[in-house]
Design an enzyme around this catalytic site. Structure first.
Site, short mmCIF file in Angstrom:
data_model
loop_
_atom_site.label_atom_id
_atom_site.label_comp_id
_atom_site.label_asym_id
_atom_site.label_seq_id
_atom_site.Cartn_x
_atom_site.Cartn_y
_atom_site.Cartn_z
N ARG A 26 30.77 60.37 59.73
CA ARG A 26 31.93 61.19 60.34
C ARG A 26 32.36 59.94 62.00
O ARG A 26 33.92 59.57 62.25
CB ARG A 26 31.60 62.67 61.19
CG ARG A 26 32.97 63.23 61.23
CD ARG A 26 32.93 64.72 61.62
NE ARG A 26 34.12 65.57 62.22
CZ ARG A 26 35.24 66.25 62.13
NH1 ARG A 26 35.22 66.29 60.69
NH2 ARG A 26 36.93 66.21 62.64
N TYR A 27 31.74 60.17 62.26
CA TYR A 27 32.01 59.41 63.75
C TYR A 27 31.51 57.32 64.00
O TYR A 27 32.21 56.77 64.35
CB TYR A 27 31.34 59.66 64.92
CG TYR A 27 31.94 60.99 65.03
CD1 TYR A 27 33.09 61.76 65.06
CD2 TYR A 27 30.69 62.51 64.47
CE1 TYR A 27 33.07 62.99 65.19
CE2 TYR A 27 30.99 63.70 64.80
CZ TYR A 27 32.46 63.59 65.03
OH TYR A 27 33.19 65.13 64.94
N HIS A 48 33.64 69.78 95.74
CA HIS A 48 33.55 71.25 95.30
C HIS A 48 34.65 72.07 94.65
O HIS A 48 35.19 72.95 94.12
CB HIS A 48 33.16 72.62 96.44
CG HIS A 48 32.40 71.95 97.92
ND1 HIS A 48 31.18 72.18 97.94
CD2 HIS A 48 32.63 70.84 98.43
CE1 HIS A 48 30.18 71.39 98.65
NE2 HIS A 48 31.77 70.63 99.21
N GLN A 72 -2.30 49.45 67.99
CA GLN A 72 -2.14 49.46 66.30
C GLN A 72 -0.82 49.69 66.02
O GLN A 72 0.12 48.59 66.25
CB GLN A 72 -2.65 50.88 65.31
CG GLN A 72 -1.64 50.40 63.84
CD GLN A 72 -2.84 51.55 63.01
OE1 GLN A 72 -1.84 52.43 62.23
NE2 GLN A 72 -4.06 51.46 62.54
N SER A 87 46.24 72.23 68.76
CA SER A 87 45.71 74.36 68.79
C SER A 87 46.11 74.50 67.02
O SER A 87 47.81 74.15 67.25
CB SER A 87 45.96 75.11 69.87
OG SER A 87 45.58 75.73 68.86
N SER A 93 5.58 58.70 64.20
CA SER A 93 6.97 58.64 62.68
C SER A 93 7.87 59.44 62.46
O SER A 93 9.47 58.61 63.15
CB SER A 93 5.77 58.34 61.66
OG SER A 93 6.33 58.04 60.54
#
Length: 481
Positions: free
Chosen positions: A17-18, A156, A238, A286, A331
């Protein structure tokens, strides 16, 4: 039938989708497994140069089959062997029968796995950095354009002293500039794992070269340079340290916090109708309320930024539980958290660029909001003017306090407009300063050094940051969704 089958399986919306094509490809199976093959070729070339019995024909055979990967065969091999690297060794060997004996010679699975991850991380940063630069460039232009447009500041989320629209954008830019430096540093700090063997001691390569330490070091250096890295980690277990993943994803999570803050601010300002993100001609806000213009791009950024910030917990926990030289519980987690972090960062930067290229400012709405609040903010200026005209500071303060409370009652209890200025004009006490009221209430006298701060900040801290990306600034973003 094939298309129908695809609808029966979950697909990550990050890709379906993005995400951009380049970032989706960066973490694709095609890139991953072709990079494995390139790494096997680098290893064979370096081993041949350093004297191991590998022929030009073997190397050429491998080079001619980098991209013709039989993914069906690889999947069948992995089902049988339960080992992804060996499955692809066998698949590569099937189409390179002459080279089969020397593919993966002396290496461990992390030679291809970890080194490929480091290449993908590096390339992922190289995709993100120009996109971040473009967002900064667009916001820089916005800040410059509106450097001296007064607007209410909010602390605020209550009206406070005035600032300017451009100065507020510089607060966003300052955080993005920090992110730019963080991403660049994380990218530049990346090193190659190189050829280190099963526990990082290079024992298998030392055996191949019959105890010749210099040749082992040369092998590590040569392969590192072939892969486009300047340095390899001098010590590994490793795997390369999983702190590297945490460092990279921390820079992306911090970017997520920045984008969330910026887009939250845009959403709040959209509610005030002072600033809006782009809104397409046929876009629907909407399904029920036809008049709505919802800030859906900013909301998408906030939504995905939360995911990006949350992903950081994965590499932190993974790094903390790697026992001794390594455990394999890293992993499966890394297969998800590393690509998703870069994909998510890519999406929010693409979306934010689209937003910043089309931000709409409504100066008249901003001016109206200032008019509602400025009389209260101007009271100190009125007091000072009265004192200069010969008045008593304490008497004037009390007069202003009473009139302010009366005006506040009109606003809060009656729902009326702020009429403090009219009350001051009607009171004979303030006659000495009535001629100065317009000047005392000029919004630009309340913004301090905001325009000058914008100019200096953009000049000293933002433009130099963008210099390396000047050639990549012209890309515009048209969102498909």
């Amino acid at each position: 039938m094939e298309a129908a089958d695809e609808t029966m399986k979950y697909r990550s919306p990050l890709v379906s989708r993005y995400a951009s094509k380049e970032m989706a490809f960066n973490f694709s199976d095609r890139k991953k497994f072709s990079t494995w093959r390139k790494l096997w070729i680098y290893l064979a070339q370096a081993e041949k140069t350093l004297g191991l019995p590998i022929t030009d024909a073997q190397v050429q055979e491998m080079e001619s089959h980098v991209d013709d990967i039989d993914f069906v065969m690889a999947a069948e091999e992995e089902r049988k062997l339960r080992h992804d690297v060996m499955a692809h060794v066998h698949t590569f060997a099937h189409c390179c029968p002459t080279a089969a004996p020397i593919i993966h010679l002396g290496a461990t699975s992390c030679y291809v796995g970890d080194n490929t991850d480091l290449i993908m991380l590096r390339d992922g940063f190289d995709i993100l950095l120009p996109k971040l630069a473009r967002v900064i460039d667009r916001l820089m232009n916005f800040a410059e354009k509106y450097a001296d447009l007064p607007t209410l500041g909010y602390t605020h989320y209550q009206p406070a002293q005035l600032t300017t629209v451009g100065k507020r954008a510089c607060l966003w830019l300052q955080d993005l500039a920090m992110d730019m430096r963080n991403l660049q540093r994380a990218r530049d700090d990346l090193r190659f794992r190189g050829v280190k063997g099963t526990t990082g001691t290079q024992a298998s390569f030392l055996q191949l070269f019959q105890g010749d330490h210099d040749k082992v070091e040369d092998l590590d250096r040569m392969v590192t340079e072939m892969a486009g890295f300047k340095k390899a980690y001098l010590v590994t277990g490793q795997t390369y340290s999983r702190k590297v993943d945490a460092d990279c994803l921390a820079s992306l999570a911090s970017l997520g916090a920045t984008v969330h803050k910026i887009c939250t601010d845009i959403r709040l300002l959209a509610n005030l109708k002072e600033i809006e993100e782009p809104f397409e001609k046929d876009q629907i806000g909407s399904s029920a309320m036809a008049y709505k213009r919802n800030p859906m791009r900013a909301e998408r950024c906030c939504s995905l930024a939360r995911h990006l910030m949350a992903l950081l917990a994965n590499p932190l926990q993974t790094a903390s539980v790697q026992w001794l030289e390594r455990t394999l519980d890293d992993s499966a987690n890394r297969r998800i958290s590393l690509p998703e972090s870069f994909l998510t960062a890519d999406i929010i930067l693409t979306t934010l660029q689209n937003i910043t290229e089309g931000l709409v400012v409504y100066p008249k709405v901003i001016e109206r909001h200032i008019r509602h609040e400025l009389p209260f903010m101007a009271t100190e200026n009125i007091i000072m003017a009265m004192v200069k005209a010969g008045g008593n500071r304490q008497d004037c303060h009390e007069k202003i306090r009473v009139l302010s409370q009366e005006a506040a009652a009109v606003v809060k209890q009656e729902g009326g407009d702020n009429d403090l200025l009219a009350r001051v004009q009607r009171d004979p006490y303030f006659a000495p300063v009535l001629g100065q009221l317009d000047a005392l209430l000029e919004p630009k006298t309340f913004i301090g050094r905001a325009p000058q701060q914008v100019t200096r900040f953009l000049s000293e801290e933002v433009r130099p940051l963008l210099e390396p990306y000047k050639a990549k600034m012209d890309v515009k973003i048209e969102l498909e969704l």
